[in-house]
Design a protein around this motif. Sequence first.
Motif, PDB file in Angstrom:
ATOM      1  N   VAL A   1      71.148  73.571  58.607  1.00 52.86           N
ATOM      2  CA  VAL A   1      71.727  72.296  59.040  1.00 52.86           C
ATOM      3  C   VAL A   1      71.608  72.271  60.553  1.00 52.86           C
ATOM      4  O   VAL A   1      72.133  73.157  61.242  1.00 52.86           O
ATOM      5  N   LEU A   2      70.885  71.300  61.066  1.00 54.64           N
ATOM      6  CA  LEU A   2      70.666  71.208  62.510  1.00 54.64           C
ATOM      7  C   LEU A   2      71.826  70.492  63.173  1.00 54.64           C
ATOM      8  O   LEU A   2      72.308  69.481  62.681  1.00 54.64           O
ATOM      9  N   CYS A   3      72.249  71.035  64.284  1.00 58.30           N
ATOM     10  CA  CYS A   3      73.376  70.473  65.017  1.00 58.30           C
ATOM     11  C   CYS A   3      72.889  69.932  66.354  1.00 58.30           C
ATOM     12  O   CYS A   3      71.963  70.484  66.948  1.00 58.30           O
ATOM     13  N   ASP A   4      73.546  68.905  66.817  1.00 53.06           N
ATOM     14  CA  ASP A   4      73.260  68.384  68.157  1.00 53.06           C
ATOM     15  C   ASP A   4      73.906  69.330  69.149  1.00 53.06           C
ATOM     16  O   ASP A   4      75.123  69.466  69.196  1.00 53.06           O
ATOM     17  N   GLU A   5      73.070  70.022  69.946  1.00 58.06           N
ATOM     18  CA  GLU A   5      73.586  71.022  70.877  1.00 58.06           C
ATOM     19  C   GLU A   5      73.854  70.449  72.260  1.00 58.06           C
ATOM     20  O   GLU A   5      73.973  71.188  73.210  1.00 58.06           O
TER      21      GLU A   5
ATOM     22  N   VAL B   1      73.678  77.709  57.147  1.00 57.36           N
ATOM     23  CA  VAL B   1      72.406  78.186  56.618  1.00 57.36           C
ATOM     24  C   VAL B   1      72.600  78.538  55.149  1.00 57.36           C
ATOM     25  O   VAL B   1      73.625  79.102  54.769  1.00 57.36           O
ATOM     26  N   SER B   2      71.601  78.207  54.331  1.00 54.66           N
ATOM     27  CA  SER B   2      71.580  78.741  52.972  1.00 54.66           C
ATOM     28  C   SER B   2      70.310  79.553  52.804  1.00 54.66           C
ATOM     29  O   SER B   2      69.251  79.187  53.323  1.00 54.66           O
ATOM     30  N   LEU B   3      70.442  80.701  52.137  1.00 59.19           N
ATOM     31  CA  LEU B   3      69.317  81.570  51.802  1.00 59.19           C
ATOM     32  C   LEU B   3      69.211  81.574  50.283  1.00 59.19           C
ATOM     33  O   LEU B   3      70.171  81.931  49.596  1.00 59.19           O
TER      34      LEU B   3
ATOM     35  N   LYS C   1      61.287  69.014  58.150  1.00 56.47           N
ATOM     36  CA  LYS C   1      62.339  68.990  59.157  1.00 56.47           C
ATOM     37  C   LYS C   1      62.728  67.535  59.378  1.00 56.47           C
ATOM     38  O   LYS C   1      61.878  66.676  59.583  1.00 56.47           O
ATOM     39  N   SER C   2      64.029  67.286  59.303  1.00 60.76           N
ATOM     40  CA  SER C   2      64.556  65.957  59.584  1.00 60.76           C
ATOM     41  C   SER C   2      65.488  66.076  60.778  1.00 60.76           C
ATOM     42  O   SER C   2      65.622  67.145  61.368  1.00 60.76           O
ATOM     43  N   GLN C   3      66.156  65.006  61.099  1.00 57.75           N
ATOM     44  CA  GLN C   3      67.062  65.014  62.243  1.00 57.75           C
ATOM     45  C   GLN C   3      68.209  66.008  62.056  1.00 57.75           C
ATOM     46  O   GLN C   3      68.686  66.597  63.020  1.00 57.75           O
ATOM     47  N   ASP C   4      68.630  66.225  60.801  1.00 59.31           N
ATOM     48  CA  ASP C   4      69.810  67.058  60.582  1.00 59.31           C
ATOM     49  C   ASP C   4      69.589  68.273  59.672  1.00 59.31           C
ATOM     50  O   ASP C   4      70.532  68.989  59.354  1.00 59.31           O
ATOM     51  N   MET C   5      68.315  68.544  59.271  1.00 59.97           N
ATOM     52  CA  MET C   5      68.077  69.649  58.354  1.00 59.97           C
ATOM     53  C   MET C   5      66.635  70.129  58.450  1.00 59.97           C
ATOM     54  O   MET C   5      65.722  69.338  58.679  1.00 59.97           O
ATOM     55  N   GLU C   6      66.460  71.435  58.281  1.00 65.49           N
ATOM     56  CA  GLU C   6      65.123  72.020  58.224  1.00 65.49           C
ATOM     57  C   GLU C   6      65.069  72.979  57.041  1.00 65.49           C
ATOM     58  O   GLU C   6      66.017  73.711  56.790  1.00 65.49           O
ATOM     59  N   VAL C   7      63.950  72.952  56.308  1.00 62.21           N
ATOM     60  CA  VAL C   7      63.760  73.856  55.179  1.00 62.21           C
ATOM     61  C   VAL C   7      62.477  74.641  55.414  1.00 62.21           C
ATOM     62  O   VAL C   7      61.421  74.066  55.686  1.00 62.21           O
TER      63      VAL C   7
END
Length: 111
Positions: free
Chosen positions: A106-110, A57-59, A31-37
């Motif tokens: 893709v992580l977003c700033d909420e 999201v990608s599957l 997990k990084s600031q902008d993405m998690e796998v």
Amino acid sequence: MATPFALTAQAIDVLPFGARLAGARTCALFKSQDMEVIRVVLRASQSLPPHKVPGNVSLHCLEGELEVMLGESRQSLQAGQLMHLPANMAHAVRAIEDTSALVTIVLCDES
């Protein structure tokens, strides 16, 4: 004990589990600031309930077969296939057979 995330620039094995799939478990790979796998492992008939995330999201089905539910639509995702879901698209997932898949969010700033 939680599985530690991979280190920056560390290679991660994501080959199919094959015969080891029966003993495999879901785990977050990094997990990084902008993405998690996440490597998701589902047994036949197991499912993830309807949900949505604020980022793309990608599957990527590594082995087995998933059924992806998008509203009333159902799509098969087989080993070696990849699917993109846009941000905030409600979806559910069910394993047709024992399956492992890579999920990239893709992580977003909420704020």
